[in-house]
Motif scaffolding. Sequence first.
Motif, short mmCIF file in Angstrom:
data_model
loop_
_atom_site.label_atom_id
_atom_site.label_comp_id
_atom_site.label_asym_id
_atom_site.label_seq_id
_atom_site.Cartn_x
_atom_site.Cartn_y
_atom_site.Cartn_z
N ILE A 298 37.18 37.77 110.02
CA ILE A 298 35.82 37.26 109.82
C ILE A 298 35.40 35.85 110.47
N GLN A 299 36.66 35.16 110.83
CA GLN A 299 36.40 33.81 111.31
C GLN A 299 36.11 34.01 112.90
N GLN A 300 37.12 34.96 113.31
CA GLN A 300 36.89 35.51 114.74
C GLN A 300 35.57 35.85 114.91
N LEU A 301 35.02 36.87 114.08
CA LEU A 301 33.71 37.26 114.26
C LEU A 301 32.49 36.44 114.35
N GLN A 302 32.74 35.39 113.33
CA GLN A 302 31.86 34.42 113.23
C GLN A 302 31.86 33.70 114.62
N ASN A 303 32.91 32.99 114.89
CA ASN A 303 33.02 32.65 116.27
C ASN A 303 32.33 33.42 117.16
N ARG A 304 32.78 34.52 117.37
CA ARG A 304 32.13 35.56 118.29
C ARG A 304 30.67 35.65 118.25
N LEU A 305 30.23 35.62 117.02
CA LEU A 305 28.78 35.68 116.80
C LEU A 305 28.02 34.33 117.12
N SER A 306 28.58 33.19 116.90
CA SER A 306 28.18 32.09 117.51
C SER A 306 28.21 32.01 118.95
N GLU A 307 29.25 32.36 119.66
CA GLU A 307 29.20 32.55 121.14
C GLU A 307 28.04 33.51 121.58
N LEU A 308 28.12 34.70 120.92
CA LEU A 308 26.98 35.75 121.37
C LEU A 308 25.59 35.19 121.13
N GLU A 309 25.36 34.38 120.17
CA GLU A 309 23.91 33.83 120.07
C GLU A 309 23.66 32.89 120.94
N VAL A 310 24.73 32.07 121.49
CA VAL A 310 24.51 31.22 122.55
C VAL A 310 24.16 32.07 124.03
N ILE A 311 25.13 33.00 124.08
CA ILE A 311 24.81 33.86 125.42
C ILE A 311 23.46 34.56 125.28
N ASN A 312 23.02 35.01 124.10
CA ASN A 312 21.76 35.60 124.00
C ASN A 312 20.82 34.61 124.06
#
Length: 640
Positions: A252-266
């Motif tokens: 979940i923590q990895q996914l949240q980090n990934r989600l934040s990164e993806l949002e920035v990339i998006n």
Amino acid sequence: MAAELLFNREVCVQARGQGCEDRRLNVRVNVELLSISSPVHKKDLAVRLTDDADPFFLYNLVISEEDFQSLKSQQGLLVDFSAFPQKFIDLLQQCIQEQNKDIPRFLLQLVSSASVLDHTPVSLNVVETNPFKHLTHLSLKFLPGNDAEIKKFLASCLKCLKEDKMILEEKLRKTEEDSTRQLSYTQQSLSEKSRELDKLKNEWTSYTAALTSKHTQELTAEKERALQAQTQYQQQHEQQKKELESLHQRSIQQLQNRLSELEVINKDLTERRYKGDSAVRELKAKLSGIEDECQRAKQEVVSLRRENTTLDAECHEKEKLINQLQTRVAVLEQEIKDKDQLVIRTKEVLDATQEQKVILEENTEKKRSHIEKLETTIKSLSAELLKANEIIKKLQGDLKTLMSKLKLKNTVTIQQEKLLAEKEERLQKEQRELQETGQSLRMKEEEVCKLQEQLETTIQKLEESKQLLKTNENVITWLNKQLNEVQMVKKMETPSSTQGGVRTALSPHSMLDRPSFPSSGISHPISPFYAFQKFAEPARNKNTSPHCPVPKIQFNSQVSKIDQHSDVQAVTAATGHPANKENGDNLGLESKYFKKKEDSIPLRGLSQNTLNSEYLKPYLPKVQPSPPAAVTTASAYFPG
């Protein structure tokens, strides 16, 4: 006379009569080739029209080779008599194919001069319809059949029907015989199968009884194994639960980090996309301006080319004029040379005349006048030559100016073409950049879609894991409840079993009672070893009689075969039964199920796994054997 049947089918025909409406009839067309060889070998084509619904509907036509020649000349046919039957059949096939359509292309028309088709000659027309008119490909005239022909036709029909009837009766008789044979055979086989079924039922009942007894024993063993496995699985489940929780938290923590990164990339991608869209719009505007400039430059190039062509034409014309003037100058120079020669001659003549002055004084005046005239002509010619030279010089100047203008125009056109080429290269580069930006945008969108799908799958897995955790927790709570109830029941039943001693634990068939726990929801009987360990301690202290069927468990270092045999005899004599009903009797089972196992310590159907299970260790009596190698004599009492 031999007849060869070529065609026999029902065809839809449009019947036409005089003064009546058109109607459709289903007419059977029979085409036969008759070969006659009695006086002369010849072939005739016989066509017969009949109606299956109306037996008196009969029209015949017989065409010989002579008749066909007249028909060919009348209707303009292009085939011979040998090919005519097949062509006629082809036309009939086309009519059959087209008869189900609303507007058929090929039609068969039965035209009669009378109002009713009754004993009047009719003509069968094969008509092709096109948008312009009806084309009759073939028209055949049929004569109605007289009474004799109708009788003959009906007789042939009756004969055919009788033959069909005979064939059908023969087939029916054969089928009846076959069916009776098959019926008798099936009845015999049915009786045999019923006997076999009865035998199988009897065997099955005996086999099921044996299997039920076997399966009850196996069930008890399996239930004990299940209890042992339950504790193991519970421990494993708790460990797995802890591991899964830690793993899920990490994921979940990895996914949240990934989600934040993806949002920035998006966000970066959306900004890039907007920038790309603005750049594309600017490039489109520039492209439109460049295209307009390009069109203008093309128009200018076209106009310059046209001017160039006109100038080339003018230059050619002026070159022609120059050539003409040069030729004229050459002619004039030749004339001047001729005149110079003439002058020289005249001078010679003058020298001669001076010598002959006396003789030629009269002629001198004439010659002088002539010379003056010639001089005036020479002066006029020299003036003309000077004018011609000036004109040539002017033309050469004009040519130089034109050539300079042409060079300027050529340089301008070359520069414009270079500019156009540079602009086209820029356009191509910008288009390539546009395509690359579009491809990168598509790639980014695909990556975003894949990441969204991965997010959805991870969320689904999280939900599934949560549901699994809930179900596992429910199962664990239920199992804990069951275990607590079982332990409570055991605690409640311990005093009653100890007071009753050995006799209360024995069944009337010299077997250990198997207590059940209805309050805990466990309806199956508990293992006999559970009951055995309740009264094992008091049974050791008391001196039991030889008639008591309690198994003796001795822990000795050396046990002889004679003792085992004597123990077996004592047990059989005490019980009074030659074989135990539970273990000794085979109940229809094979002997391989009752062979003695060397490594087992069975107690009335108790398997080795249940006795050696770790789950029953706390409930077993703590007996310390005197030697380390313990051998039990219980296996001698109970065959494996």
